[in-house]
Design an enzyme around this catalytic site. Structure first.
Site, PDB file in Angstrom:
ATOM      1  N   TYR B  97       5.503  13.623  16.011  1.00  0.00           N
ATOM      2  CA  TYR B  97       5.689  12.280  15.454  1.00  0.00           C
ATOM      3  C   TYR B  97       7.123  11.790  15.588  1.00  0.00           C
ATOM      4  O   TYR B  97       7.375  10.602  15.778  1.00  0.00           O
ATOM      5  CB  TYR B  97       5.232  12.235  13.999  1.00  0.00           C
ATOM      6  N   GLU B 191      -4.351  43.625  12.317  1.00  0.00           N
ATOM      7  CA  GLU B 191      -4.774  42.294  12.764  1.00  0.00           C
ATOM      8  C   GLU B 191      -5.666  41.599  11.750  1.00  0.00           C
ATOM      9  O   GLU B 191      -6.019  40.450  11.944  1.00  0.00           O
ATOM     10  CB  GLU B 191      -5.484  42.379  14.132  1.00  0.00           C
ATOM     11  N   ASP B 243      -8.991  46.242  15.665  1.00  0.00           N
ATOM     12  CA  ASP B 243     -10.383  46.605  15.927  1.00  0.00           C
ATOM     13  C   ASP B 243     -10.438  47.384  17.235  1.00  0.00           C
ATOM     14  O   ASP B 243      -9.560  47.257  18.095  1.00  0.00           O
ATOM     15  CB  ASP B 243     -11.242  45.339  16.095  1.00  0.00           C
TER      16      ASP B 243
END
Lengths: 613, 362
Positions: B97, B191, B243
């Site tokens: 902006y 994570e 994972d």
């Protein structure tokens, strides 16, 4: 030399004239002569008359120049009027017409099977008729269509095929009185048939076929007025008898508005259309484009006047007559020539009646064939003629002379096209003469682009032969083929249809001039596709294409550069604004610097380098 | 104004002066921007980092294809100069902006979308050699930390062992965070927020004398910089928990070797001695998680093939073994699956055992 088909017709005419009436012959061959539809018939009548007028007036103009060293220009006046306003009465619940109403002058008359009927009762504007026992009442309302009642029920009235009066007048030399009947009232009369010279009409069949067509469709004789410089203006009505002899009626001396010239006026059954490729208007417009030395004035059936003004200040060169070149000879033609020649022996025939045969060549051919050079031309046997033709066509002859051709000329054509189309760009190419089958010909081509030319999809194609527009059979024409075989994409034409025709605001013009234009049929509406002809046309179009490419490239370049420049100009103050914030240098100073770079042209030089990101 | 700010302002000013010089000598002004695409990114086996090559592209002002980006880059520079001068920070969205304005007499905006201002900022990073955070532009903050460490942030002393259930929210710029007291012996990065919540509730960091840090998915630049500084300044081992799937492996890969998108900052962000603690193929058998295998989708298979062929993994036998096992298994296992063995199994058994045995991959 002539097309096979045509020879057949000529022969048929000659041999069968006695057995078959001219009328019958015409009926049988209407399509070949181009009168096969009402719209086409209208065009053919105008075309044949305009052809003749232009040929005659140009010839006069050249003679005039020789005498007076001043130019004389053709002025041709074409006038089409509704001659008969006809209506058909269709009773309610029936689809068969009951009778016709014809307007003659200010009166309406009821016709039944070609006969005028008399009203059984007249009550003011209401007339009552008995048509085969059916009561028909006609209420006239002045010039408006009348109201019709059949057995007290309102009947439909439909407009009937109209009869038109077509008048063509020229300011040519006029025709001497005694020749008029033969020129207009005898098929295959005229000086054009057996000569080799570039002219619009080339078969001597055109104008008399117009007379015959009028005679066949309306029965009204053609009215001819002609005046030569020295003679009186004479008017006569002409029809053609079944034995191909002219019948002259009502001959009288009249006043003629011109000092000299010819006018033909016929009443024909035909259809008039006011616009489109097949309209008289379009035909005359196209004629005027390639005949910039002529003024054509056209008055249409609604009495609207169009003037196609002359734009040239001189006449195109006068075409010279040439003798047939042996390479283009055919057996029948050679045989005919041998029969009618005024040469006393075969040696002088070869040298004088044919083009490019020298004494030495004639001698060597005749000695090889063991023909005595003093043999009378008439006495050659069929076998000898065959051998002679073969030997001639193998002989090392020079190409035929080409000064027999009369091109429109590059400058005159360009001026004329620019005037007519108001295009922003016009490229014109006038090729040197070339030869097909021993016949000299020459191609001129032009491309007009943009300006007031509307983009109506496929480019307009204007085909011409000996300065006359070709309207029908576009698909079968060598010109169309040449246009399709030119690779327009190469010349910056953006849109090209799958059939090879360019699309966009283009007008493509191709003109072939020849002492013998090879038409595909007697209707003279398409050029036969001889490879030599197509090749010349393509070369002309390609040359136009190259010029067009130059123009379009410059145009696109300019457009792109203008776009780029305006883009740069928009962003200059923005960069200055941001750059000023980080460097504390005044915006104006930065803007001035950037503008200097832009004006130096530096901006463009490095544009495409390292464009990857 | 902090000293660092002045240095950056100076650097940006030099950049502007260079452009002015070009304009003055009548040249089409240009910027020399290092190319940020794959073609200019390579793995340097010596530094063990993904680095940016030397290829640069010239961006010209007077060039139809470049002009917009050129102006955007300089406008980004102007915006940053202003930020540094007043010592304030803006988010990427706010910078969009700040840069946005309509060009006079047109309906064209200097920037239409945030991707344009984001790119301009990335270009500015490359041109100045300073990271976005140093240019006072913040991304969304993400991630939480808790553990045996005391820091100073914007003048506030914060003890990460007294952060309650939420932990310390890691700011996007961790450059100016000062470490006051570091008792922790290692850092555990994971994570998954959920795993961090589990370990925090179990006071894992207290029992094991460490710091636990998490973010959802890829680590932010702020987190990566924080980890790197703890590794550099306090030699703390950085242990990574993800994972057992290609995406998890890649999170580790980015932490350790750097990323393609930020190859220019690998020297500031890559943690070359990060260690992969789990989840590993061996764990699945050892802790009986076979039933928890989630079947591969096509995207997973494809991603595994890609990762397998990364240069930095290619020669690593241990990693290739993991990839092969995963391929044979045709599936993945999430960290959360450890809960099947008991609520605090991970903090009481799985992790302590692995750490004690140094059961990790380099």
């Amino acid at each position: 030399m002539a097309d096979k088909k045509f020879d057949d017709i000529a022969e048929e005419l000659g041999s069968q004239m006695k057995a078959v009436s001219v009328a019958e012959f015409f009926k049988k061959n209407k399509h070949l002569l181009g009168f096969d539809s009402p719209i086409k018939a209208m065009l053919m009548v105008v075309k044949e008359a305009v052809d003749n007028s232009l040929d005659a007036t140009e010839e006069y103009g050249h003679n005039y120049y020789k005498k007076n060293k001043k130019w004389y220009f053709p002025e041709i006046y074409v006038d089409i009027k509704k001659e008969e306003y006809g209506l058909v009465i269709i009773p309610k619940g029936d689809d068969r017409p009951l009778a016709d109403i014809i307007k003659t002058g200010k009166k309406w008359e009821l016709m039944h099977f070609g006969k005028k009927l008399r009203a059984s009762k007249v009550d003011g504007n209401r007339k009552t008729y008995n048509v085969d026992g059916t009561k028909v009442e006609v209420i006239e309302e002045g010039l408006k269509k009348p109201k019709v009642y059949v057995e007290n029920e309102r009947a439909d009235i439909k407009e009937r095929t109209l009869k038109y009066r077509v008048t063509i007048r020229d300011n040519g030399p006029g025709i001497i009185e005694k020749n008029i009947p033969n020129v207009f009232g005898k098929l295959l009369y005229g000086s054009k048939f057996h000569r080799l010279r570039q002219s619009r009409g080339q078969q001597g069949i055109g104008i008399s076929s117009v007379v015959l067509y009028a005679q066949q469709t309306t029965g009204i004789p053609a009215k001819i007025i002609s005046k030569t410089e020295k003679g009186k203006a004479v008017q006569m009505e002409i029809t053609i008898a079944d034995n191909n002899e002219p019948i002259v009626q009502n001959k009288e001396y009249v006043n003629f508005s011109l000092e000299h010239g010819t006018e033909i006026s016929v009443v024909i059954e035909a259809d008039y259309i006011s616009s489109g490729e097949k309209s008289v208007y379009e035909f005359l417009r196209r004629t005027s484009i390639v005949n910039p030395h002529a003024t054509i004035i056209f008055s249409d059936p609604n009495k609207k006047k169009y003037v196609f003004k002359r734009t040239a200040t001189f006449l195109p060169p006068e075409p010279k007559e040439i003798k047939p070149h042996p390479y283009g000879l055919e057996f029948g033609k050679l045989k005919d020539m041998l029969l009618v020649t005024s040469s006393r022996n075969i040696r002088s025939f070869l040298m004088n009646d044919l083009s490019r045969v020298s004494g030495a060549i004639a001698d060597s051919i005749l000695s090889k064939l063991d023909i005595d050079p003093s043999t009378k031309p008439k006495e050659l046997t069929r076998r000898e003629i065959e051998k002679l033709l073969r030997a001639l066509q193998k002989a090392p002859l020079k190409r035929p002379p080409t000064d027999c051709l009369s091109p429109i000329g590059k400058d005159a054509l360009k001026k004329s096209i620019t005037e007519d189309t108001k295009a922003e760009f016009v490229a014109v190419v006038s090729r040197k003469p070339a030869v097909y089958k021993g016949i000299p010909f020459l191609v001129e081509a032009a491309i007009a682009y943009g300006g007031e030319i509307k983009n109506t999809g496929t480019a307009q194609r204007l085909r011409y032969a000996n300065k006359i527009p070709l309207v029908y059979d576009a698909a079968g024409c060598a010109i169309t083929k040449a246009i399709q075989e030119t690779s327009w994409k190469q010349y910056k034409v953006e849109n090209v249809a799958s059939n090879g025709l360019p699309s966009g605001p283009y007008i493509i013009i191709v003109h072939i001039a020849s002492v013998w234009v090879p038409y595909t049929s007697e209707g003279k509406s398409a050029i036969a596709g001889y490879p030599a002809i197509i090749k010349e046309m393509k070369l002309a179009l390609q040359e136009c294409g190259r010029k067009l490419k130059g123009y379009l490239s410059a145009k696109y370049r300019e457009k792109r550069s203008a776009q780029r420049r305006s883009l740069f100009e928009i962003y200059v103050p923005e960069l200055a604004y941001s750059l000023s914030k980080i460097t504390d240098v005044k915006e104006k100073e930065i803007i001035d610097g950037l503008k200097k770079v832009l004006n130096k042209g530096k901006a463009d030089s490095e544009v495409d380098k390292d464009a990857k990101e | 104004m902090p000293k660092n700010n002045k240095e950056i302002i100076k650097k940006i000013e030099l950049l502007g002066k260079q452009i002015l010089k070009e304009i003055k000598s009548g040249e089409n002004p240009f910027l020399d921007i290092p190319i940020r695409s794959l073609s200019n990114v390579y793995y340097n086996p010596k530094t063990k980092m993904i680095e940016l090559g030397l290829s640069k592209s010239k961006r010209y002002f007077f060039n139809v294809a470049h002009i917009r980006k050129f102006v955007q880059t300089i406008e980004a520079a102007a915006t940053v100069t202003e930020l540094l001068k007043v010592d304030k920070h803006l988010s990427l969205r706010q910078v969009f902006y700040a840069m946005r304005r309509t060009i006079k007499g047109t309906n064209i905006d200097v920037v239409d979308e945030q991707t344009e201002s984001n790119q301009a900022i990335e270009d500015l990073e490359l041109l100045t050699g300073f990271a976005r955070e140093e240019l006072h532009i913040n991304a969304k903050k993400s991630g939480a930390a808790a553990g045996k460490i005391v820091i100073k942030d914007r003048g506030d002393i914060i003890d990460l062992s007294k952060m309650g259930s939420g932990g310390w929210a890691i700011p996007s710029n961790t450059e100016d965070v000062e470490f006051k007291k570091v008792d922790a012996k290692f850092v555990l990065y994971m994570e998954k927020d959920a795993m961090w919540e589990r370990l925090n509730e179990d006071k894992f960091w207290e029992k094991n004398n460490c710091v636990i840090i998490a973010s959802q998915g890829q680590a932010t630049r702020g987190i990566r910089r924080l980890l790197r500084r703890l590794s550099d300044e306090y030699k703390l081992p950085i242990l990574v928990l993800t994972d057992f799937d290609p995406w998890g492996f890649y999170i580790f890969s980015v932490l350790k070797y750097g990323s393609i998108a930020l190859a220019n900052f690998s020297n500031k962000l890559a943690i070359t001695n990060a260690k992969f603690l789990g989840m590993r193929a061996e764990d699945i058998k050892k802790y009986g998680l076979e039933r928890q295998i989630i079947k591969f989708k096509d995207v997973d298979k494809k991603r595994l093939e890609q990762i397998k062929n990364y240069e930095w993994f290619k020669e690593n036998k241990e990693w290739q073994k993991q990839f092969k096992r995963m391929k044979d298994m045709k599936g993945k296992v999430e960290l959360d699956a450890l809960v099947t063995r008991g609520i605090s199994f991970v903090s009481e058994k799985y992790l302590p055992e692995k750490i004690k045995n140094k059961d990790w991959i380099e």
